[in-house]
Design a protein around this motif. Structure first.
Motif, PDB file in Angstrom:
ATOM      1  N   MET A 286       0.820  -1.206   0.000  1.00 33.69           N
ATOM      2  CA  MET A 286       0.000   0.000   0.000  1.00 33.69           C
ATOM      3  C   MET A 286       0.856   1.258   0.000  1.00 33.69           C
ATOM      4  SD  MET A 286      -2.768  -1.271  -0.475  1.00 33.69           S
ATOM      5  CE  MET A 286      -3.743   0.217  -0.600  1.00 33.69           C
ATOM      6  N   ASP A 287       2.172   1.068  -0.187  1.00 35.32           N
ATOM      7  CA  ASP A 287       3.058   2.216  -0.286  1.00 35.32           C
ATOM      8  C   ASP A 287       3.089   3.073   0.971  1.00 35.32           C
ATOM      9  OD1 ASP A 287       4.870   2.738  -2.134  1.00 35.32           O
ATOM     10  OD2 ASP A 287       3.539   3.785  -3.551  1.00 35.32           O
ATOM     11  N   ILE A 288       2.952   2.448   2.093  1.00 36.82           N
ATOM     12  CA  ILE A 288       3.058   3.180   3.362  1.00 36.82           C
ATOM     13  C   ILE A 288       4.534   3.541   3.533  1.00 36.82           C
ATOM     14  CG2 ILE A 288       2.611   3.058   5.862  1.00 36.82           C
ATOM     15  CD1 ILE A 288      -0.023   2.226   4.768  1.00 36.82           C
ATOM     16  N   LYS A 289       4.766   4.806   3.846  1.00 35.95           N
ATOM     17  CA  LYS A 289       6.125   5.352   3.763  1.00 35.95           C
ATOM     18  C   LYS A 289       6.603   5.879   5.106  1.00 35.95           C
ATOM     19  CE  LYS A 289       6.416   6.720  -1.006  1.00 35.95           C
ATOM     20  NZ  LYS A 289       5.163   6.111  -1.476  1.00 35.95           N
ATOM     21  N   PRO A 290       7.914   6.120   5.206  1.00 33.97           N
ATOM     22  CA  PRO A 290       8.430   6.771   6.416  1.00 33.97           C
ATOM     23  C   PRO A 290       7.660   8.065   6.687  1.00 33.97           C
ATOM     24  CG  PRO A 290      10.252   5.965   5.114  1.00 33.97           C
ATOM     25  CD  PRO A 290       9.009   5.707   4.307  1.00 33.97           C
ATOM     26  N   GLY A 291       7.315   8.257   7.938  1.00 32.01           N
ATOM     27  CA  GLY A 291       6.550   9.443   8.311  1.00 32.01           C
ATOM     28  C   GLY A 291       5.054   9.218   8.362  1.00 32.01           C
ATOM     29  N   ASP A 292       4.569   8.190   7.648  1.00 28.97           N
ATOM     30  CA  ASP A 292       3.146   7.866   7.736  1.00 28.97           C
ATOM     31  C   ASP A 292       2.822   7.295   9.114  1.00 28.97           C
ATOM     32  OD1 ASP A 292       2.737   8.637   5.135  1.00 28.97           O
ATOM     33  OD2 ASP A 292       2.794   6.589   4.309  1.00 28.97           O
ATOM     34  N   ARG A 293       1.551   7.349   9.468  1.00 27.25           N
ATOM     35  CA  ARG A 293       1.083   6.768  10.736  1.00 27.25           C
ATOM     36  C   ARG A 293       0.186   5.570  10.455  1.00 27.25           C
ATOM     37  NH1 ARG A 293       4.262  11.109  11.585  1.00 27.25           N
ATOM     38  NH2 ARG A 293       3.773  12.316  13.429  1.00 27.25           N
ATOM     39  N   VAL A 294       0.301   4.557  11.278  1.00 28.28           N
ATOM     40  CA  VAL A 294      -0.589   3.390  11.184  1.00 28.28           C
ATOM     41  C   VAL A 294      -1.110   3.081  12.595  1.00 28.28           C
ATOM     42  CG1 VAL A 294      -0.771   0.947  10.569  1.00 28.28           C
ATOM     43  CG2 VAL A 294       0.683   2.461   9.201  1.00 28.28           C
ATOM     44  N   ILE A 295      -2.434   2.988  12.685  1.00 33.16           N
ATOM     45  CA  ILE A 295      -3.057   2.766  13.998  1.00 33.16           C
ATOM     46  C   ILE A 295      -3.203   1.282  14.290  1.00 33.16           C
ATOM     47  CG2 ILE A 295      -5.156   3.143  15.376  1.00 33.16           C
ATOM     48  CD1 ILE A 295      -5.624   5.712  13.819  1.00 33.16           C
TER      49      ILE A 295
ATOM     50  N   ALA B 142       6.888  -0.058  12.336  1.00 34.92           N
ATOM     51  CA  ALA B 142       8.144   0.649  12.568  1.00 34.92           C
ATOM     52  C   ALA B 142       9.218   0.222  11.564  1.00 34.92           C
ATOM     53  CB  ALA B 142       8.616   0.399  14.004  1.00 34.92           C
ATOM     54  N   ARG B 143       9.223  -1.055  11.197  1.00 33.65           N
ATOM     55  CA  ARG B 143      10.245  -1.564  10.276  1.00 33.65           C
ATOM     56  C   ARG B 143      10.209  -0.880   8.919  1.00 33.65           C
ATOM     57  NH1 ARG B 143      11.992  -6.868  10.188  1.00 33.65           N
ATOM     58  NH2 ARG B 143      12.812  -6.318   8.154  1.00 33.65           N
ATOM     59  N   ILE B 144       9.012  -0.442   8.463  1.00 37.11           N
ATOM     60  CA  ILE B 144       8.978   0.249   7.179  1.00 37.11           C
ATOM     61  C   ILE B 144       9.112   1.767   7.362  1.00 37.11           C
ATOM     62  CG2 ILE B 144       7.618  -1.558   6.035  1.00 37.11           C
ATOM     63  CD1 ILE B 144       5.333   0.608   6.157  1.00 37.11           C
ATOM     64  N   GLY B 145       9.400   2.166   8.602  1.00 36.72           N
ATOM     65  CA  GLY B 145       9.687   3.583   8.849  1.00 36.72           C
ATOM     66  C   GLY B 145       8.478   4.397   9.249  1.00 36.72           C
TER      67      GLY B 145
ATOM     68  N   LEU C 226       5.114   5.326  11.754  1.00 32.78           N
ATOM     69  CA  LEU C 226       4.974   5.425  13.206  1.00 32.78           C
ATOM     70  C   LEU C 226       3.715   4.703  13.668  1.00 32.78           C
ATOM     71  CD1 LEU C 226       5.798   9.140  14.148  1.00 32.78           C
ATOM     72  CD2 LEU C 226       7.215   7.119  14.471  1.00 32.78           C
ATOM     73  N   PRO C 227       3.863   3.783  14.631  1.00 33.44           N
ATOM     74  CA  PRO C 227       2.653   3.174  15.209  1.00 33.44           C
ATOM     75  C   PRO C 227       1.920   4.196  16.079  1.00 33.44           C
ATOM     76  CG  PRO C 227       4.655   1.928  15.793  1.00 33.44           C
ATOM     77  CD  PRO C 227       5.094   3.233  15.208  1.00 33.44           C
ATOM     78  N   VAL C 228       0.611   4.240  15.928  1.00 34.72           N
ATOM     79  CA  VAL C 228      -0.247   5.049  16.804  1.00 34.72           C
ATOM     80  C   VAL C 228      -1.163   4.043  17.503  1.00 34.72           C
ATOM     81  CG1 VAL C 228      -2.089   6.779  16.888  1.00 34.72           C
ATOM     82  CG2 VAL C 228      -0.189   7.037  15.259  1.00 34.72           C
ATOM     83  N   PHE C 229      -1.161   4.088  18.835  1.00 37.05           N
ATOM     84  CA  PHE C 229      -1.921   3.065  19.555  1.00 37.05           C
ATOM     85  C   PHE C 229      -3.300   3.561  19.980  1.00 37.05           C
ATOM     86  CE2 PHE C 229       2.552   1.712  20.531  1.00 37.05           C
ATOM     87  CZ  PHE C 229       2.515   0.548  19.770  1.00 37.05           C
ATOM     88  N   VAL C 230      -4.248   2.622  19.963  1.00 36.71           N
ATOM     89  CA  VAL C 230      -5.602   2.874  20.458  1.00 36.71           C
ATOM     90  C   VAL C 230      -5.934   1.714  21.396  1.00 36.71           C
ATOM     91  CG1 VAL C 230      -8.043   2.856  19.799  1.00 36.71           C
ATOM     92  CG2 VAL C 230      -6.416   4.247  18.495  1.00 36.71           C
ATOM     93  N   ASP C 231      -6.468   2.036  22.567  1.00 41.24           N
ATOM     94  CA  ASP C 231      -6.669   1.030  23.616  1.00 41.24           C
ATOM     95  C   ASP C 231      -7.682  -0.049  23.206  1.00 41.24           C
ATOM     96  OD1 ASP C 231      -6.069  -0.130  26.029  1.00 41.24           O
ATOM     97  OD2 ASP C 231      -7.032   1.392  27.278  1.00 41.24           O
TER      98      ASP C 231
ATOM     99  N   LYS D  91      -1.718  12.146   7.941  1.00 44.53           N
ATOM    100  CA  LYS D  91      -0.580  11.218   7.921  1.00 44.53           C
ATOM    101  C   LYS D  91      -1.000   9.776   8.211  1.00 44.53           C
ATOM    102  CE  LYS D  91       2.845  14.633   9.334  1.00 44.53           C
ATOM    103  NZ  LYS D  91       3.493  15.219  10.515  1.00 44.53           N
ATOM    104  N   VAL D  92      -2.188   9.603   8.764  1.00 42.87           N
ATOM    105  CA  VAL D  92      -2.657   8.244   9.089  1.00 42.87           C
ATOM    106  C   VAL D  92      -3.092   7.555   7.799  1.00 42.87           C
ATOM    107  CG1 VAL D  92      -4.323   6.860  10.385  1.00 42.87           C
ATOM    108  CG2 VAL D  92      -3.410   8.975  11.387  1.00 42.87           C
ATOM    109  N   LYS D  93      -2.498   6.393   7.510  1.00 39.47           N
ATOM    110  CA  LYS D  93      -2.776   5.720   6.238  1.00 39.47           C
ATOM    111  C   LYS D  93      -3.502   4.388   6.396  1.00 39.47           C
ATOM    112  CE  LYS D  93      -1.161   9.028   4.024  1.00 39.47           C
ATOM    113  NZ  LYS D  93       0.226   9.313   3.693  1.00 39.47           N
ATOM    114  N   ALA D  94      -3.370   3.788   7.552  1.00 42.11           N
ATOM    115  CA  ALA D  94      -3.931   2.433   7.689  1.00 42.11           C
ATOM    116  C   ALA D  94      -4.249   2.116   9.140  1.00 42.11           C
ATOM    117  CB  ALA D  94      -2.927   1.404   7.146  1.00 42.11           C
ATOM    118  N   VAL D  95      -5.105   1.114   9.307  1.00 47.15           N
ATOM    119  CA  VAL D  95      -5.405   0.574  10.632  1.00 47.15           C
ATOM    120  C   VAL D  95      -5.138  -0.932  10.590  1.00 47.15           C
ATOM    121  CG1 VAL D  95      -7.210   0.175  12.362  1.00 47.15           C
ATOM    122  CG2 VAL D  95      -7.152   2.351  11.114  1.00 47.15           C
ATOM    123  N   ILE D  96      -4.501  -1.436  11.632  1.00 49.16           N
ATOM    124  CA  ILE D  96      -4.302  -2.898  11.743  1.00 49.16           C
ATOM    125  C   ILE D  96      -5.080  -3.400  12.957  1.00 49.16           C
ATOM    126  CG2 ILE D  96      -2.666  -4.807  11.869  1.00 49.16           C
ATOM    127  CD1 ILE D  96      -0.475  -3.039  10.824  1.00 49.16           C
ATOM    128  N   PRO D  97      -6.319  -3.852  12.739  1.00 50.16           N
ATOM    129  CA  PRO D  97      -7.016  -4.512  13.850  1.00 50.16           C
ATOM    130  C   PRO D  97      -6.435  -5.909  14.028  1.00 50.16           C
ATOM    131  CG  PRO D  97      -8.468  -4.329  11.924  1.00 50.16           C
ATOM    132  CD  PRO D  97      -7.126  -3.808  11.510  1.00 50.16           C
TER     133      PRO D  97
END
Ligand code: PLP
Length: 380
Positions: free
Chosen positions: A74-83, A97-100, A102-107, A134-140
C-alpha cells in the motif's frame, strides 16, 4: 487428584496422527528438489483463499513479513502513521516501525481484548487535520482467535479512507457475523508459526487480498520487485515461502476444522468445570463475543495474584503463559513514540491480569479437570 503433566501446547500427538501423510509428502519434495515457491505454494494459496473466503492469497516467509509486505504493497512510507492495538504480539507494531512509519496506539475493549472502535473513532476525530492526513492504515488484531469488532472499524476506515490490514495471525477460520478473518479488510495477515492453529514445520505465513491488483503487487514484492527476471520496478525483498512449509500447511488444513472443534470443546469444558467449582467470582473466563472463536489461546483474567497462580500451576506440572506482560506502548524500543504508563489503561490492566491455559485439541478431559482442580485448590 493425582499430579499430571499438562503442557501449554503439545504438538507431538498431532504430528503422530498425520505422520505418514507428512513423511510421504516430504519424500516427494526431496525427490523433486523444488524447494522455493512452485506448485506446492500455488496449491496452498488456492486452498487458503478458499478456506478464508477471500479472492486471493499469497504465501510469504512469516506472519511478521505478511504484515510488512501488506504495508509495502500500500506504499506506506516513512513518516506515515498506522493505527493499531498496544495489546498484541510485538510483530504487529514492529512491522509498522520496520517500514519507517509510526505506530499510533488505540486502547482495547476489555471483554474481547481487541481494539475498541469507539476509541479508534475518538482518536481520529481529535487529531489535527495535518496529523490525521498522515494516518494511512489501521491494523485490527483478532487476538487469541476472536475477531475484532469489524463492522464499526470498517465504517470508520471508509470514512477516513484508511487501508485495513487484519492481523489474523491467531485467527485462521475465526468469524465475524459469518465473515472469515482476513476476508473483511484490504488484507489479512496469517502466520504459520508452529504454535498457531495452522502451524508449519518452521516459519511461514500468508497474506490474503481483496483485489487482483494488490495480489499482483504482493507477488512482485515477494520476489525483490522483479518482473521479468532481473528487471526491478520496485524494491521488494525475499518474502518467499518454502514449498515444504506450503505442502505441510496444505495437509494440515484438511484437519483444521476438526482441531478447531477440539479447542472449542475444551473451552466449553473449562466453562462447565469453572462453573461447577464456583470459580465464577474472582477469575473471569474469556467471553465469546463473536460467533466463531477459534481459541488459539484460552485466556482467563486473574485480577489478584496472577503471577502467584502461574507459579502454583507451574509447580503442579501445568504450563501457562502471559500474553502479553508488557503492552507495546511501554516497550523500551518504542520509548521514542512518547507514550507513558496510564495512556492505555485497559491494555495495562490486561497485561497484569491475563493468563493463558492449555487448550490445544489433543488435551484429555482429565487434564482439563486437573487444571481446574488445581486452580480451585489455589483459590481455597
Ligand atoms: C504470531 C503473530 C505474528 C507474527 O507471526 P510470525 O509468523 O511469528 O512472524 C503477528 N501478529 C500476531 C498477533 C501474532 O500472534
Amino acid at each position: 487428584m493425582n499430579p499430571m503433566k499438562v503442557p501449554l501446547l503439545d504438538l507431538k500427538s498431532q504430528y503422530q496422527s498425520i505422520k505418514e501423510e507428512i513423511r510421504t509428502c516430504i519424500d516427494e519434495l526431496c525427490d523433486s528438489q523444488m524447494f522455493i515457491l512452485g506448485p506446492k505454494v500455488d496449491e496452498m494459496e488456492q486452498k487458503i483463499a478458499q478456506y478464508c473466503r477471500t479472492p486471493h492469497a499469497v504465501g510469504v516467509s512469516s506472519g511478521s513479513d505478511a504484515l510488512i509486505i501488506a504495508l509495502m504493497a500500500m506504499d506506506i512510507k516513512p513518516g506515515d502513521r498506522v493505527i493499531t492495538s498496544p495489546y498484541t504480539f510485538f510483530a504487529t507494531a514492529g512491522a509498522i516501525a520496520r517500514i519507517g512509519a509510526l505506530p499510533v496506539f488505540v486502547d482495547i475493549e476489555p471483554r474481547s481484548f481487541n481494539i475498541d472502535p469507539a476509541k479508534l473513532s475518538l482518536c481520529l476525530e481529535t487529531m489535527s487535520p495535518s496529523q490525521r492526513a498522515k494516518v494511512k492504515a489501521v491494523i485490527p488484531v483478532h487476538l487469541y482467535g476472536q475477531c475484532a469488532e469489524m463492522e464499526p472499524i470498517l465504517a470508520i476506515c471508509r470514512k477516513y479512507q484508511l487501508v485495513v490490514i487484519e492481523d489474523a495471525a491467531q485467527a485462521i477460520g475465526a468469524e465475524y457475523k459469518g465473515r472469515r478473518a482476513g476476508s473483511m479488510g484490504d488484507f489479512g495477515c496469517f502466520s504459520f508459526f508452529p504454535s498457531k492453529n495452522l502451524g508449519a514445520f518452521g516459519d511461514g505465513g500468508v497474506v490474503t487480498a481483496l483485489s487482483a491488483d494488490t495480489d499482483l503487487r504482493l507477488r512482485l514484492l515477494r520476489m525483490h520487485g522483479m518482473a521479468p527476471k532481473y528487471y526491478h520496478h520496485v524494491i521488494g525483498g525475499n518474502f518467499r515461502l518454502d514449498a515444504l512449509q506450503a505442502a505441510i500447511v496444505t495437509i494440515k488444513l484438511k484437519y483444521l476444522d476438526q482441531w478447531t472443534l477440539g479447542r472449542q470443546k475444551n473451552a466449553a469444558a473449562y466453562r462447565r468445570l469453572f462453573d461447577e467449582a464456583g470459580l465464577g467470582n474472582g477469575i473471569a473466563l474469556p467471553e465469546e463475543i463473536q460467533n466463531r472463536h477459534i481459541y488459539n489461546q484460552f485466556v482467563i483474567r486473574v485480577p489478584q495474584n496472577r503471577d502467584a497462580l502461574r507459579d502454583y500451576l507451574g509447580a503442579h506440572g501445568i504450563g501457562t503463559e502471559v500474553y502479553y506482560p508488557v503492552p507495546l506502548h511501554l516497550q523500551e524500543c518504542f520509548a521514542y513514540l512518547g507514550y507513558k504508563a496510564g495512556d492505555f489503561p485497559e491494555s495495562e490492566r490486561a497485561a497484569l491480569e491475563t493468563l493463558a491455559l492449555p487448550v490445544y485439541p489433543e488435551l484429555l478431559p482429565e487434564q482439563i479437570e486437573y487444571v481446574v482442580d488445581c486452580i480451585r485448590r489455589w483459590k481455597a
